[in-house]
Design an enzyme around this catalytic site. Structure first.
Site, PDB file in Angstrom:
ATOM      1  N   ASP A 140      12.262   9.671  -6.238  1.00  8.46           N
ATOM      2  CA  ASP A 140      11.172   9.042  -6.684  1.00  8.46           C
ATOM      3  C   ASP A 140      11.683   7.207  -7.231  1.00  8.46           C
ATOM      4  O   ASP A 140      13.806   7.124  -7.493  1.00  8.46           O
ATOM      5  CB  ASP A 140      10.666   9.283  -7.698  1.00  8.46           C
ATOM      6  CG  ASP A 140       9.583  10.426  -7.047  1.00  8.46           C
ATOM      7  OD1 ASP A 140       9.407  10.496  -6.296  1.00  8.46           O
ATOM      8  OD2 ASP A 140       9.408  11.256  -7.883  1.00  8.46           O
ATOM      9  N   ARG A 194       7.910   6.230   0.695  1.00  8.53           N
ATOM     10  CA  ARG A 194       6.818   5.732   0.522  1.00  8.53           C
ATOM     11  C   ARG A 194       6.886   4.396  -0.912  1.00  8.53           C
ATOM     12  O   ARG A 194       7.786   4.143  -1.176  1.00  8.53           O
ATOM     13  CB  ARG A 194       6.669   7.169  -0.728  1.00  8.53           C
ATOM     14  CG  ARG A 194       5.282   6.992  -1.607  1.00  8.53           C
ATOM     15  CD  ARG A 194       5.685   7.465  -3.030  1.00  8.53           C
ATOM     16  NE  ARG A 194       5.837   8.919  -2.896  1.00  8.53           N
ATOM     17  CZ  ARG A 194       7.020   9.937  -3.901  1.00  8.53           C
ATOM     18  NH1 ARG A 194       6.854   9.112  -4.678  1.00  8.53           N
ATOM     19  NH2 ARG A 194       7.418  11.197  -3.489  1.00  8.53           N
TER      20      ARG A 194
HETATM   21  P1  FDA Z   1      -4.666   1.757  -9.493  1.00  8.58           P
HETATM   22  O1  FDA Z   1      -3.826   1.896 -10.446  1.00  8.58           O
HETATM   23  O2  FDA Z   1      -5.519   0.611  -9.550  1.00  8.58           O
HETATM   24  O3  FDA Z   1      -5.960   3.663  -9.632  1.00  8.58           O
HETATM   25  C1  FDA Z   1      -7.276   2.352  -8.445  1.00  8.58           C
HETATM   26  C2  FDA Z   1      -8.089   4.405  -8.941  1.00  8.58           C
HETATM   27  O4  FDA Z   1      -7.196   4.888  -9.481  1.00  8.58           O
HETATM   28  C3  FDA Z   1      -8.192   3.910 -10.689  1.00  8.58           C
HETATM   29  O5  FDA Z   1      -9.434   3.157 -10.575  1.00  8.58           O
HETATM   30  C4  FDA Z   1      -8.722   5.225 -10.612  1.00  8.58           C
HETATM   31  O6  FDA Z   1     -10.237   6.078 -10.294  1.00  8.58           O
HETATM   32  C5  FDA Z   1      -7.895   5.988 -10.184  1.00  8.58           C
HETATM   33  N1  FDA Z   1      -6.440   6.600 -10.911  1.00  8.58           N
HETATM   34  C6  FDA Z   1      -5.357   5.433 -11.029  1.00  8.58           C
HETATM   35  N2  FDA Z   1      -4.351   6.318 -12.035  1.00  8.58           N
HETATM   36  C7  FDA Z   1      -5.313   7.169 -12.512  1.00  8.58           C
HETATM   37  C8  FDA Z   1      -4.450   8.175 -13.532  1.00  8.58           C
HETATM   38  N3  FDA Z   1      -4.063   8.301 -14.368  1.00  8.58           N
HETATM   39  N4  FDA Z   1      -5.575   9.128 -13.750  1.00  8.58           N
HETATM   40  C9  FDA Z   1      -7.350   9.326 -13.562  1.00  8.58           C
HETATM   41  N5  FDA Z   1      -7.586   8.203 -12.040  1.00  8.58           N
HETATM   42  C10 FDA Z   1      -6.643   7.443 -12.132  1.00  8.58           C
HETATM   43  N6  FDA Z   1       5.336   5.211  -9.576  1.00  8.58           N
HETATM   44  C11 FDA Z   1       6.444   4.254 -10.018  1.00  8.58           C
HETATM   45  O7  FDA Z   1       6.476   3.857 -10.437  1.00  8.58           O
HETATM   46  N7  FDA Z   1       7.728   5.030  -8.868  1.00  8.58           N
HETATM   47  C12 FDA Z   1       7.426   6.419  -8.295  1.00  8.58           C
HETATM   48  O8  FDA Z   1       8.374   6.537  -7.520  1.00  8.58           O
HETATM   49  C13 FDA Z   1       6.350   6.593  -8.228  1.00  8.58           C
HETATM   50  N8  FDA Z   1       5.649   7.529  -7.106  1.00  8.58           N
HETATM   51  C14 FDA Z   1       4.460   8.201  -6.517  1.00  8.58           C
HETATM   52  C15 FDA Z   1       3.942   9.419  -6.227  1.00  8.58           C
HETATM   53  C16 FDA Z   1       2.484   8.994  -5.660  1.00  8.58           C
HETATM   54  C17 FDA Z   1       2.250  10.614  -4.689  1.00  8.58           C
HETATM   55  C18 FDA Z   1       1.960   8.466  -6.357  1.00  8.58           C
HETATM   56  C19 FDA Z   1       0.178   8.682  -5.883  1.00  8.58           C
HETATM   57  C20 FDA Z   1       1.831   7.877  -7.471  1.00  8.58           C
HETATM   58  C21 FDA Z   1       3.797   7.073  -7.667  1.00  8.58           C
HETATM   59  N9  FDA Z   1       3.928   5.993  -8.746  1.00  8.58           N
HETATM   60  C22 FDA Z   1       4.732   5.825  -8.843  1.00  8.58           C
HETATM   61  C23 FDA Z   1       2.625   5.950  -9.363  1.00  8.58           C
HETATM   62  C24 FDA Z   1       1.894   4.110  -8.972  1.00  8.58           C
HETATM   63  O9  FDA Z   1       3.381   3.675  -9.123  1.00  8.58           O
HETATM   64  C25 FDA Z   1       0.895   3.611  -9.583  1.00  8.58           C
HETATM   65  O10 FDA Z   1       1.072   3.997 -11.073  1.00  8.58           O
HETATM   66  C26 FDA Z   1      -0.163   4.887  -9.721  1.00  8.58           C
HETATM   67  O11 FDA Z   1      -0.284   5.830  -8.781  1.00  8.58           O
HETATM   68  C27 FDA Z   1      -1.821   4.520  -9.841  1.00  8.58           C
HETATM   69  O12 FDA Z   1      -2.278   3.233  -8.739  1.00  8.58           O
HETATM   70  P2  FDA Z   1      -2.932   3.089  -7.392  1.00  8.58           P
HETATM   71  O13 FDA Z   1      -2.276   2.795  -6.937  1.00  8.58           O
HETATM   72  O14 FDA Z   1      -3.075   5.021  -7.875  1.00  8.58           O
HETATM   73  O15 FDA Z   1      -3.625   1.828  -7.596  1.00  8.58           O
END
Ligand code: FDA
Length: 325
Positions: A143, A193
């Site tokens: 990660d 990723r």
């Molecule tokens: P965005 O924040 O725009 O969210 C899109 C939609 O998803 C929201 O409108 C909501 O519906 C839903 N959503 C998102 N987060 C939510 C929450 N916490 N609770 C409820 N609903 C939520 N980061 C990092 O810095 N290092 C890493 O190694 C990883 N690894 C990682 C693995 C995997 C499998 C995932 C999915 C994510 C990560 N992340 C991460 C976290 C990533 O950087 C990011 O902070 C979150 O995925 C939220 O961003 P989104 O891309 O989902 O979009």
């Protein structure tokens, strides 16, 4: 309350920063794990505290045609003993996955393996996990943590990759340096990723507006889908996923050339829709007692989660109905 960073009000932005700051407060973390009242809310995001808790969750996901990766929670350890214990927990997890015939795929953090203490210690500790994973035919994802760790994380993974070529790293699309890192990793045939980035970074280091982050993510994801080695697109952003699918299909790129990844407990509806449509979806399943910083980052990502948490606390405090786990 808006969930969009572009339309985040000043109090919302401050709330985000506060929860990220709180995620680093170790004393609060130790206290919180002793307060059972917080557990029902935590269970939305954390699969459980022990291997016995997480294995049935993984079996259920497998039966639902999801792929999985297991995160044994922990980060920012401050002793060699704690780093060694974390590696031991990964070894037991890998053994248990193999024994139960479950998918062998784990995700780990370098500060959990001693990066903040000493780089050689960290390398030796992660090497233990890489070796056991190689024996078990398991995939290990390293990660990505805040920007002060980016170089160390990429370098260490590159050094350890020969121990288990079945491994990969994470790129945070919001970082200004990431387009260059993506090109370098594509050239190396690295398994990447791509996520947006969960840490509160300064504007000089990272984009901070939602639309700009989405655009950066889309551009980097296209590069990875086109020329990368089976990239993992980690996001719950349905519109962004829709645009990427349309683009990949337009380019004639097969669905099995990439996978989507989402966190346990977030957008289960979207996870199910994608599986139903024949896309590969991997669920990131965290377990362990050290859930506090991970939980705080999940709260920081969405102001509505804080409202949910406060309402649950109020209900529990007055003996009201409990939220679903
Ligand atoms: P965005 O924040 O725009 O969210 C899109 C939609 O998803 C929201 O409108 C909501 O519906 C839903 N959503 C998102 N987060 C939510 C929450 N916490 N609770 C409820 N609903 C939520 N980061 C990092 O810095 N290092 C890493 O190694 C990883 N690894 C990682 C693995 C995997 C499998 C995932 C999915 C994510 C990560 N992340 C991460 C976290 C990533 O950087 C990011 O902070 C979150 O995925 C939220 O961003 P989104 O891309 O989902 O979009």
């Amino acid at each position: 309350m808006s969930t969009s960073r572009a339309h985040e009000s000043v109090p919302e932005r401050a709330l985000r920063a506060t929860f990220i700051w709180l995620s680093h407060r170790r004393a609060l973390g130790r206290l919180s794990t002793r307060i059972p009242i917080t557990r029902p809310m935590v269970r939305r995001f954390i699969a459980g505290e022990s291997l016995d808790d997480v294995l049935p969750v993984l079996e259920q996901l497998r039966d639902g045609r999801y792929l999985t990766t297991v995160d044994v929670l922990g980060e920012s350890v401050d002793s060699a003993a704690a780093a060694g214990a974390a590696a031991g927990r990964y070894e037991s997890t890998l053994d248990a996955l193999a024994a139960r015939g479950l998918e062998r795929n784990v995700s780990l953090k370098l500060t959990q393996m001693g990066l903040d203490i000493d780089r050689d210690l960290c390398r030796a500790t992660v090497a233990r996990v890489f070796r056991r994973a190689a024996e078990q035919g398991a995939f290990v994802r390293v990660d990505m943590e805040d920007h002060t760790k980016t170089d160390a994380t990429l370098d260490l993974w590159r050094e350890l990759r020969p121990l288990n070529p079945n491994s990969g790293v994470v790129i945070q699309a919001a970082l200004r340096r990431s387009p260059g890192d993506v090109e370098a990793l594509i050239a190396e045939g690295a398994r990447v990723r791509l996520c947006k980035g969960a840490y509160n970074e300064p504007a000089s280091i990272a984009l901070r507006e939602r639309e700009a982050i989405s655009a950066a993510y889309e551009a980097q994801a296209r590069r990875l889908i086109a020329d990368g080695a089976y990239p993992a697109l980690a996001t719950h952003d349905g519109r962004l996923i829709g645009r990427l699918i349309r683009w990949a299909e337009g380019e004639g790129i097969a669905r099995d050339r990439y996978e989507f990844q989402m966190l346990h407990g977030i957008r289960r509806d979207l996870q199910a829709q994608l599986v139903e449509r024949g896309y590969r979806v991997r669920v990131y399943v965290p377990y362990g007692t050290e859930w506090y910083p991970y939980f705080m980052r999940r709260l920081a990502e969405r102001p509505a989660n804080v409202t949910f948490m406060l309402r649950s606390l109020a209900q529990e405090g007055t003996g009201g109905s409990r939220p679903r786990g």
